[in-house]
Structures are given as structure tokens and as C-alpha cells.
Design a protein around this motif. Sequence first.
Motif, PDB file in Angstrom:
ATOM      1  N   ARG A 172      32.771  33.569  36.738  1.00 57.05           N
ATOM      2  CA  ARG A 172      33.689  33.288  37.850  1.00 57.05           C
ATOM      3  C   ARG A 172      34.118  31.820  37.852  1.00 57.05           C
ATOM      4  O   ARG A 172      35.184  31.491  38.386  1.00 57.05           O
ATOM      5  N   GLU A 176      37.783  30.417  38.854  1.00 53.94           N
ATOM      6  CA  GLU A 176      38.000  29.456  39.938  1.00 53.94           C
ATOM      7  C   GLU A 176      38.706  28.202  39.429  1.00 53.94           C
ATOM      8  O   GLU A 176      39.582  27.648  40.112  1.00 53.94           O
ATOM      9  N   GLN A 203      42.460  36.074  41.464  1.00 56.91           N
ATOM     10  CA  GLN A 203      41.703  36.163  42.717  1.00 56.91           C
ATOM     11  C   GLN A 203      41.035  37.528  42.854  1.00 56.91           C
ATOM     12  O   GLN A 203      39.878  37.629  43.284  1.00 56.91           O
ATOM     13  N   LYS A 204      41.750  38.591  42.481  1.00 56.40           N
ATOM     14  CA  LYS A 204      41.187  39.941  42.572  1.00 56.40           C
ATOM     15  C   LYS A 204      39.985  40.087  41.647  1.00 56.40           C
ATOM     16  O   LYS A 204      38.954  40.651  42.031  1.00 56.40           O
ATOM     17  N   ARG A 206      38.126  37.609  40.498  1.00 61.91           N
ATOM     18  CA  ARG A 206      37.067  36.717  40.969  1.00 61.91           C
ATOM     19  C   ARG A 206      36.297  37.318  42.142  1.00 61.91           C
ATOM     20  O   ARG A 206      35.074  37.173  42.255  1.00 61.91           O
ATOM     21  N   ASP A 207      37.015  38.012  43.030  1.00 58.69           N
ATOM     22  CA  ASP A 207      36.400  38.537  44.248  1.00 58.69           C
ATOM     23  C   ASP A 207      35.709  39.879  44.046  1.00 58.69           C
ATOM     24  O   ASP A 207      35.147  40.428  45.012  1.00 58.69           O
ATOM     25  N   ALA A 208      35.741  40.418  42.825  1.00 59.55           N
ATOM     26  CA  ALA A 208      35.056  41.684  42.560  1.00 59.55           C
ATOM     27  C   ALA A 208      33.553  41.506  42.755  1.00 59.55           C
ATOM     28  O   ALA A 208      33.015  40.393  42.632  1.00 59.55           O
ATOM     29  N   SER A 209      32.874  42.589  43.053  1.00 59.03           N
ATOM     30  CA  SER A 209      31.443  42.507  43.372  1.00 59.03           C
ATOM     31  C   SER A 209      30.612  42.087  42.170  1.00 59.03           C
ATOM     32  O   SER A 209      29.584  41.423  42.317  1.00 59.03           O
ATOM     33  N   ASP A 211      30.080  40.183  38.326  1.00 57.06           N
ATOM     34  CA  ASP A 211      30.597  39.079  37.516  1.00 57.06           C
ATOM     35  C   ASP A 211      31.513  39.661  36.444  1.00 57.06           C
ATOM     36  O   ASP A 211      31.133  40.611  35.746  1.00 57.06           O
TER      37      ASP A 211
END
Length: 533
Positions: A172, A176, A203-204, A206-209, A211
Motif C-alpha cells: 500500500r 499512497e 484509491q480503490k 489501496r482501500d481494499a481489505s 494488501d
Amino acid sequence: MMSAQTDGLAQRVLQRFERAIGLTGLRHEIITRSSGSVLIIYVANPQERHYEALASALRAEDAEASSLLATLKKGREKAILQSSEVRLLLRVLSESLTITRHSFSDDFFSRYIKSVSGVEDQIVSAANHVVFGRRGSGKSSLLLWAMHGRKRDGSPFAWIDMQVYAQRSDRRVFLEVLLDIIDQTREAVANRPLADSLAARIQKLRDASKDPTEAGVRQLLPDIKRLFGSLATTSKDLVIFLDDFHVLAPTLQPHFLHLLYGFSRGTRVFLKLSAIESFTKLWDAASRTGLEVPHDVQLIELDYNLTTADKARAHIQSILDAHAAYCGLPPIVSLCNQSDVIARLVWVSAGVPRDALNIFGQAITKAANMANMRVTVTNVNAAASELVSDKLRFMELDSSGSFGAANQLLERIREFCLRDQKQNAFLVEERPGDADYRLIRQLVDLRLLHVIHEGIVKREAQRKHVALILDYGFYVGQRKARGIDLFNPKTAVPRYEELRSLPVFGIRAATEGAQQGVAADAVSGAARSKRRS
């Protein structure tokens, strides 16, 4: 006779002047002549910026209409360490200890001191660079010099402070950093809709549950390459600055760089990194991942250590002189009771500019508190003894997984020097393959050991040694150890015979030390040894 109106005007001019230059409580006087009143302000060593500030203050108060003139004169303060100029110097020295992209932004170029080796020409060339040096050697300042040049010229760049991602090993981090780069360069890219679309996809992911997988991240690279392949200004290239790259987990570093290089290669996007060498892994030979020196990235080594003490002294003194001039002071030696103070400062700081500034600032405070007229060698030694606590604190931050092993080795060296040999200098055989030797190089980068000579032949002609000094903070000043034979107390150029006679500190065999799990160096130990020979 001066009127109350003229006196009030003179005070307002003085206040504006003091606010502009950062000084307070300056000695001044107002004299009356037939042509009008003259405000005389005393500054120890006025510079161009002080005259410009005074002229600006006069214009702002419309002093000419009231026949008020003002001038600056050199003032000689007997207790110079108690002066307004020295109080400003202490503040400036303190501010210079932590460098960020916003440091000295208004007048960066007028206060920047160029390197002796001219690396400024290298850092702005169209190539990838990694700037290696000990903590406080000026790595971030060099990147800032290049960044401010681009800012002045209107050239696009992104500045990433890697300290935000310290010790991170997840993928991630790359996502970022990508979002930050896109956000900072949005005005520079030609395809804004693609930038928005990419940012949403990143962003999608990165925000996944979970890694993200490396394959999932790599699917982004073609579009990222397309985005940065066409900049809004076709005559400009894009530079990505990564400050303090070494704080990333070593396992992630080559993979992170491999992904960055995946979209920057073949475009006009260049990478500029600053890092501590022994905590950096640019290239993983086993997986052929990362940036390989010199094919993919060029090295800039920014360090003036005690092997070139004369250059280190010239550089440190020029930095101090520049800060002194900014504060309205004469050259820095005017604050010292003898020339040996600067020589001692260079040795106890081991040629590291930030350490020298920190120590000298603390030495001024100690001298002033003791009502000394000038800074003495004793004040410098006392300040150096206090700095070692900060170095040990940063040791844990920078050394990451090897902290325990490095700390144990440091304790062995301290006992060897202070208890067994009663000397602060020693030799260690150059064995790049040994874990202990790599830890010693880490302790050098952490400024707890200092190199005074890279190539001493001891006994057999094929056995090369490095001469080192244990940091002065462990045994001078408040921590002064009795009966310690200080190497080169007069800070002269050491003689080869003196170096060869130093005791040898033994390091363990590679097979024993290999179990310590020490992070690999940025380049192989053998390559580093060859480069420094």
C-alpha cells in the motif's frame, strides 16, 4: 531639539526594521542635525539584507516626508554572546537542524552553502540519483537545492517525505506515494481525466481489505507511464524527490523502486533519492529487482568525514559564517576564544554539518550561561557529550531490525576502547562479507563511530584495515572518562605511523555473524570497499 513626533516615527522605523530581520532590542540613538534627525542603529556586522530592510522600513513609514534619515553602524558589544545577533543565531541554528521542503523557503539560495565537490551540477542532471551520506551530512539540503531550482524555473516536481512510511513493508505504501505524486503534479500532466481516473483506481485498490498483490499493482503501470509520458509543458521533465528513502523496510525497498522505475523508465521522469547507505537496498540480485548501480541510478556520496578534515572544516566554517552573516555577525571565529575551537568542533562532530551546528549552538548557550566572553573548547566538549543521547535515540529509528545487534556491538567497542585499551581510536579489519563489519559501517552512518582513514595495512600486506574513532560524546565533557588517550588531540593531520600503531578490534567470523539477520547494504560490501579505496 527632537520632537515627540520624530521620536515616535523613529521608534516605528526601528520596530519595522527589527521585525524584518529578526533582531530585537538593538542599541540605537537619534541625533539631531540642521537638516533633520538621524536614526543610528547598531548591528555587529550589517549585511545587504539589513540595509534593504532598513530602506523598506523608511518607505513604509514615509520617513522622508518627516525629514527622518536612518543608517546602520557596526556595533561592538563587549558581551557579544548576550547580544541580539547571537540570540538570532541560536534560533537560526536550531531551525537548520530539521530540514523539510519548507525550510528557508523565502531566501533558500542566499543561505545555501554549495558543496566542495560540486555535486549540485550532478543532482540537476537528467538522470536518476541516490544521495548517500550520514544523518546530518546535507542530503536533504542537496535535494532541496534541486527542488527550489525547479520551483524557480516553473518545472514540475513531486516531493515525498518518506518518514511518513517509516518501517512499512506493505505494498500500500507504493499506492499512497503514487496518489501523492499524482496530486502534486496534476497541473503538469496533459491528460487530466486520466489522472482523475487513475487516482480513483489507486484509491480503490489501496482501500481494499487485503494488501494488494504485486501483479495487481503492476497492472496500473502502463496507464501511469502514459500519464507521465505526456506532460503539459513538452520542454519540461518531471522529477520525483524521495527524501529519507532508507526508512522503508529493507525488504520492500527494491520492490518499491522496481515499480517506480517501471513507469519512469523511457519517459522524462527522473528519481532523486536521499538515504543512509548501510540501511538502503537499491537492488536485489536474486530477483533482479530494484535499481542497479550505475545502469539505472547514479550515486552521489555526500560526506566530509575525518579522512578529509581540512575540507570538512572549510565546509562547516562556511556554513557557520553564512548563518552568522545572516544574523548580522562577523565571521564565526569572532565568537570563539581561539582558533582551536573550530578545529575541535570539526573533530567532535566528525565533519557532519548538522552535528557541528547543533554542538556549536549548545556551546554558545553554555558559554553564555557561564558568563564567558567567548566560546571555548571546554564548551564544545560539554555540548558534544550531550549530543550522543540523540544519536542513540536515532539509532533505533534508523537501524530497524538490526538495532539489537548494532547496540551490542557498540557496547563491545566501548568496552574495548574505554576499559581495555584506554584509547578512543582503533583499527578494524576490512571484511565486507562479515555481519559485524556491516554493523560497524552502520554505526559509522549513525555517527557513533567515525572514519579517520580508509586504508591502513596492518601486518600482512593483504590485510587492509579501517581506522575509526569512538564518538567523543562517550568520553568528553560531562561523560569525561579518566585516563583516556585521545587520538590526535591537536586535530592535526594524523601520521600514517600513528594510525598503524592503533589497537585492532576483532570482529567475528562471517558464519557466526550471518545469523544476526542484518539488512543488506545498498551496494555490496565489496563494491563499496572498491569505491572507497
